[in-house]
Design an enzyme around this catalytic site. Sequence first.
Site, PDB file in Angstrom:
ATOM      1  N   THR A 118      51.699  92.711  -2.059  1.00 13.84           N
ATOM      2  CA  THR A 118      50.836  92.426  -0.914  1.00 13.84           C
ATOM      3  C   THR A 118      50.364  93.707  -0.230  1.00 13.84           C
ATOM      4  OG1 THR A 118      50.915  91.553   1.346  1.00 13.84           O
ATOM      5  CG2 THR A 118      53.004  92.119   0.378  1.00 13.84           C
ATOM      6  N   TYR A 143      58.745  90.707   5.980  1.00 11.70           N
ATOM      7  CA  TYR A 143      57.974  90.214   4.824  1.00 11.70           C
ATOM      8  C   TYR A 143      57.521  91.385   3.964  1.00 11.70           C
ATOM      9  CZ  TYR A 143      54.079  88.485   2.062  1.00 11.70           C
ATOM     10  OH  TYR A 143      53.234  88.216   1.019  1.00 11.70           O
TER      11      TYR A 143
HETATM   12  N1  LIG Z   1      48.453  83.974   0.284  1.00 15.94           N
HETATM   13  C1  LIG Z   1      48.206  85.264   0.471  1.00 15.94           C
HETATM   14  O1  LIG Z   1      47.207  85.639   1.121  1.00 15.94           O
HETATM   15  C2  LIG Z   1      49.107  86.305  -0.150  1.00 15.94           C
HETATM   16  C3  LIG Z   1      48.816  87.655   0.089  1.00 15.94           C
HETATM   17  C4  LIG Z   1      49.628  88.616  -0.499  1.00 15.94           C
HETATM   18  C5  LIG Z   1      50.680  88.249  -1.309  1.00 15.94           C
HETATM   19  N2  LIG Z   1      50.959  86.932  -1.505  1.00 15.94           N
HETATM   20  C6  LIG Z   1      52.116  86.586  -2.361  1.00 15.94           C
HETATM   21  O2  LIG Z   1      51.688  85.661  -3.341  1.00 15.94           O
HETATM   22  C7  LIG Z   1      52.755  84.780  -3.678  1.00 15.94           C
HETATM   23  C8  LIG Z   1      52.257  83.359  -3.622  1.00 15.94           C
HETATM   24  O3  LIG Z   1      51.774  83.090  -2.311  1.00 15.94           O
HETATM   25  P1  LIG Z   1      51.079  81.700  -1.949  1.00 15.94           P
HETATM   26  O4  LIG Z   1      50.084  81.980  -0.879  1.00 15.94           O
HETATM   27  O5  LIG Z   1      50.662  81.024  -3.167  1.00 15.94           O
HETATM   28  O6  LIG Z   1      52.302  80.933  -1.267  1.00 15.94           O
HETATM   29  P2  LIG Z   1      52.754  79.406  -1.407  1.00 15.94           P
HETATM   30  O7  LIG Z   1      53.760  79.179  -0.319  1.00 15.94           O
HETATM   31  O8  LIG Z   1      51.574  78.501  -1.470  1.00 15.94           O
HETATM   32  O9  LIG Z   1      53.464  79.381  -2.832  1.00 15.94           O
HETATM   33  C9  LIG Z   1      54.807  79.780  -3.043  1.00 15.94           C
HETATM   34  C10 LIG Z   1      55.396  78.817  -4.072  1.00 15.94           C
HETATM   35  O10 LIG Z   1      56.729  79.243  -4.387  1.00 15.94           O
HETATM   36  C11 LIG Z   1      57.615  78.124  -4.318  1.00 15.94           C
HETATM   37  N3  LIG Z   1      58.929  78.665  -3.937  1.00 15.94           N
HETATM   38  C12 LIG Z   1      59.219  79.380  -2.811  1.00 15.94           C
HETATM   39  N4  LIG Z   1      60.509  79.726  -2.821  1.00 15.94           N
HETATM   40  C13 LIG Z   1      61.055  79.239  -3.978  1.00 15.94           C
HETATM   41  C14 LIG Z   1      62.352  79.295  -4.544  1.00 15.94           C
HETATM   42  N5  LIG Z   1      63.370  79.901  -3.932  1.00 15.94           N
HETATM   43  N6  LIG Z   1      62.548  78.687  -5.752  1.00 15.94           N
HETATM   44  C15 LIG Z   1      61.528  78.042  -6.397  1.00 15.94           C
HETATM   45  N7  LIG Z   1      60.276  77.975  -5.901  1.00 15.94           N
HETATM   46  C16 LIG Z   1      60.047  78.568  -4.693  1.00 15.94           C
HETATM   47  C17 LIG Z   1      57.004  77.189  -3.283  1.00 15.94           C
HETATM   48  O11 LIG Z   1      57.377  75.833  -3.413  1.00 15.94           O
HETATM   49  C18 LIG Z   1      55.499  77.389  -3.548  1.00 15.94           C
HETATM   50  O12 LIG Z   1      55.019  76.472  -4.505  1.00 15.94           O
HETATM   51  C19 LIG Z   1      53.895  85.091  -2.710  1.00 15.94           C
HETATM   52  O13 LIG Z   1      54.850  85.872  -3.389  1.00 15.94           O
HETATM   53  C20 LIG Z   1      53.227  85.895  -1.624  1.00 15.94           C
HETATM   54  O14 LIG Z   1      54.104  86.812  -1.026  1.00 15.94           O
HETATM   55  C21 LIG Z   1      50.205  85.953  -0.941  1.00 15.94           C
END
Ligand SMILES: NC(=O)c1ccc[n+]([C@@H]2O[C@H](COP(=O)([O-])OP(=O)(O)OC[C@H]3O[C@@H](n4cnc5c(N)ncnc54)[C@H](O)[C@@H]3O)[C@@H](O)[C@H]2O)c1
Length: 326
Positions: A118, A143
């Site tokens: 991120t 985070y």
């Molecule tokens: N959305 C953004 O703008 C953004 C920006 C930078 C980085 N990220 C990174 O991208 C990744 C995905 O983000 P997202 O926006 O899709 O989030 P999200 O919350 O929609 O997806 C996360 C998924 O991981 C699953 N999950 C979480 N903890 C778990 C565990 N312990 N065991 C099994 N499954 C688990 C959840 O059920 C969910 O389906 C993350 O690692 C986040 O840090 C997201």
Amino acid sequence: MKHKVLVTGGAGYIGSHVVNLLGKAGADIVVYDNLSTGRKASILYGKHIQENLENLEVLDRFLRDEKIEAVLHFAGSIVVPESVSEPIKYYNNNTVNSLNLIDLCIKNKVKNFIFSSTAAVYGMGDGTGKCVEETELNPINPYGRSKLMTENMLEDVSKARDFNYVALRYFNVAGANVDGLVGQCTPNATHLIKIASECASGKRDRMSIFGTDYDTSDGTCVRDYIHVDDLAQAHLDALAYLFKGGKSQVLNCGYGHGYTVKEVIATVKKVSGVDFPVEIADRRPGDAIELISVAKKIRAVLGWAPKYDDLELIVRTAFEWEKKLI
Ligand SMILES: NC(=O)c1ccc[n+]([C@@H]2O[C@H](COP(=O)([O-])OP(=O)(O)OC[C@H]3O[C@@H](n4cnc5c(N)ncnc54)[C@H](O)[C@@H]3O)[C@@H](O)[C@H]2O)c1
């Protein structure tokens, strides 16, 4: 692509878009997701294992028995303010679970790994508003620190073992699949375009702009918004790169230019035709004035060629998805 891949967090916002593209490309997919924030209906391809990453026995068994060739690791906790009030949850889910997953990959000879990092690793940035991969890393909340620790672990492990990774540092991910198949369902999302789309579709009464006295063109913060399908394609490009024997890389993933908060809200109002109320609130601690990627390296290394660098398109896909989402 005939490879067998494990996608942690494949039921979530970004993971589900990647699974969609991987499925279309013919990959053999196992989604490992406990559905804590994801939705089963968002998994369009592959087999789903509904388990927590903490369950190392199950994870170990699947990595071994399914002969996984690459892991794409999206699962994690992503709400920055919550990471400040619940830091242990973030270090457990984002750092400890990543450490165990990397360890099991080494044990089961899974040599290719893609990690969702991120722009939060840059913290407030270096004052220029632009972030190159070499910009000093200074995350300012649990985070960002929990994600940087995973980057550090990957770097160290890849030097010591036959293991290569690509860490993609996402900037502000937004929009929904251009064919309307998947979109963001994340509960209590804090993303600007998602919140504005919720206002435009009548799910929220109003929204706030935090600070209008920044030194920018209209006084509001500037961010680099990347369409989620372009981001998803970067993962397929990274996989192809690793399968060709590419070495470990850390790559910014953004468009290299940005929009102010006011510009984004005006675009949501224009695209939706809805003039929802917007309140002006105080600045929030920890908001950088401007965070824009320098994203030349990802194009050079992976040949990534984004197709949806268009704020109106990003907003339209987000708004259309929001209207469909019950
Ligand atoms: N959305 C953004 O703008 C953004 C920006 C930078 C980085 N990220 C990174 O991208 C990744 C995905 O983000 P997202 O926006 O899709 O989030 P999200 O919350 O929609 O997806 C996360 C998924 O991981 C699953 N999950 C979480 N903890 C778990 C565990 N312990 N065991 C099994 N499954 C688990 C959840 O059920 C969910 O389906 C993350 O690692 C986040 O840090 C997201």
